[in-house]
Each structure stands twice: as C-alpha cells, then as structure tokens.
Enzyme design. Structure first.
Site, mmCIF file in Angstrom:
data_model
loop_
_atom_site.group_PDB
_atom_site.id
_atom_site.type_symbol
_atom_site.label_atom_id
_atom_site.label_comp_id
_atom_site.label_asym_id
_atom_site.label_seq_id
_atom_site.Cartn_x
_atom_site.Cartn_y
_atom_site.Cartn_z
ATOM 1 N N ASN A 182 8.621 5.144 -1.136
ATOM 2 C CA ASN A 182 8.046 5.321 0.196
ATOM 3 C C ASN A 182 8.494 4.191 1.106
ATOM 4 O O ASN A 182 8.437 3.023 0.722
ATOM 5 C CB ASN A 182 6.521 5.344 0.099
ATOM 6 N N HIS A 192 9.928 -0.659 -4.099
ATOM 7 C CA HIS A 192 9.692 -0.160 -5.459
ATOM 8 C C HIS A 192 9.989 1.326 -5.511
ATOM 9 O O HIS A 192 9.817 2.045 -4.531
ATOM 10 C CB HIS A 192 8.265 -0.444 -5.924
ATOM 11 N N PHE A 193 10.445 1.749 -6.662
ATOM 12 C CA PHE A 193 10.655 3.165 -6.928
ATOM 13 C C PHE A 193 9.584 3.621 -7.914
ATOM 14 O O PHE A 193 9.368 2.971 -8.942
ATOM 15 C CB PHE A 193 12.036 3.410 -7.555
HETATM 16 P P1 5GP Z 1 3.198 2.794 -2.628
HETATM 17 O O1 5GP Z 1 1.919 3.399 -2.146
HETATM 18 O O2 5GP Z 1 3.489 1.494 -1.902
HETATM 19 O O3 5GP Z 1 4.363 3.720 -2.658
HETATM 20 O O4 5GP Z 1 2.948 2.434 -4.159
HETATM 21 C C1 5GP Z 1 2.275 1.301 -4.567
HETATM 22 C C2 5GP Z 1 1.832 1.545 -5.983
HETATM 23 O O5 5GP Z 1 1.491 0.307 -6.563
HETATM 24 C C3 5GP Z 1 0.612 2.461 -6.113
HETATM 25 O O6 5GP Z 1 0.950 3.620 -6.854
HETATM 26 C C4 5GP Z 1 -0.416 1.585 -6.804
HETATM 27 O O7 5GP Z 1 -1.161 2.289 -7.770
HETATM 28 C C5 5GP Z 1 0.424 0.503 -7.434
HETATM 29 N N1 5GP Z 1 -0.235 -0.785 -7.540
HETATM 30 C C6 5GP Z 1 -0.917 -1.425 -6.558
HETATM 31 N N2 5GP Z 1 -1.382 -2.604 -7.008
HETATM 32 C C7 5GP Z 1 -0.987 -2.709 -8.311
HETATM 33 C C8 5GP Z 1 -1.169 -3.717 -9.309
HETATM 34 O O8 5GP Z 1 -1.801 -4.758 -9.095
HETATM 35 N N3 5GP Z 1 -0.626 -3.467 -10.511
HETATM 36 C C9 5GP Z 1 0.064 -2.328 -10.802
HETATM 37 N N4 5GP Z 1 0.567 -2.196 -12.020
HETATM 38 N N5 5GP Z 1 0.257 -1.357 -9.876
HETATM 39 C C10 5GP Z 1 -0.264 -1.550 -8.652
#
Ligand code: 5GP
Ligand code: ZN
Length: 134
Positions: free
Chosen positions: A84, A97-98
C-alpha cells in the site's frame, strides 16, 4: 523511529522468517490468512513511490524468495502480494513493506474486489502513456 525500524533494531520483538544484509521478513501481527508475512528493506523509506532502485530490487528479490518458501511450506495454492502506498491506499506504517498473503482457497479470509467502471480508455491512455525517452 518508526515501529518497523524498531523491530529491525530488535527493540520490539517479532516472529522473524528471514533476514539478510538489506531486508527482513516477519509475521504480520494481524494474520489475514495463515502465514501472512511482511517483507521490507532495513533502510527506512516510506513506500515504493519514494524508494531507490537498489532498495526496491533487494526487497522484491526477498519477496519472491519468501513467497515461494511460504507457499511450499504451508501448502498454499498461491498468494497475493501487495504494497500500500500512502494513507489513501491503506498504508498505516510509513516504512515500505510488502504483504505476502498466502491463499488456500478463493473463499478464504482475504478478499480483494476489482469493481468495473466505464471510463474512456482512449482519453485515459493519452493522459498517462509514457513516451520512450530515446
Ligand atoms: P499497511 O496497513 O501499512 O499496509 O500494513 C501494516 C501492517 O503492519 C498491518 O497489517 C499490521 O497488522 C502490521 N503491524 C503493525 N504493527 C505491527 C507490529 O508491531 N508487529 C507486526 N508484526 N506487525 C505489525
Ligand atoms: Zn522505519
């Protein structure tokens, strides 16, 4: 420092799947499907739109390696790979991140929907076509 940089620096724990000099992969804390994994560069860049080519290449190599490995190990049938870019698209952590989302059936717990629109494709293409520079 962002939350993923803290994980990379071992200040916050994670369930690590893979690590090399430039990239890391660990389980997403919210498992969309079984094995949902995040792959990212160790270098802090916001997203693909702001990423240098070397970091992008290193990261996508790891994405491919980790995705193939997870599919094999979990006997998944495929996966969705998505990244995203910016808040409007659902980016909640501003460190590239992917998501690797293993898929076990079309009716598992992940859904992605492409709606259909009647846009003028000729006009659209004329707006966004990229001309070769040489
Ligand atoms: P985005 O919404 O930015 O595409 O994805 C971020 C992702 O990071 C989410 O799916 C969320 O669950 C994950 N995430 C957020 N904080 C943490 C964390 O502290 N540890 C891990 N392992 N995943 C996280
Ligand atoms: Zn970061």
């Amino acid at each position: 420092m962002c939350i993923f940089c803290k994980i990379i620096n071992n200040e916050i724990p994670c369930f690590k799947i893979y690590e090399d000099e430039f990239t890391i992969a660990f389980l997403d804390i919210n498992q969309t499907t079984y094995g949902h994994t995040l792959v990212m560069p160790k270098k802090h860049v916001k997203n693909i739109l702001e990423c240098d080519d070397v970091t992008y290449t290193n990261t996508t190599k790891t994405v491919k390696l980790v995705a193939q490995h997870i599919i094999n190990k979990l006997d998944a049938k495929g996966c969705n790979i998505l990244s995203n870019c910016n808040e409007v698209a659902g980016q909640s952590v501003d460190h590239l991140h992917f998501h690797i989302i293993p898929r076990f059936s079309e009716n598992d717990s992940f859904k992605i929907t492409f709606t259909q629109n009647e846009f003028d494709l000729k006009d659209l293409a004329s707006k966004i076509a990229i001309n070769p520079t040489m």
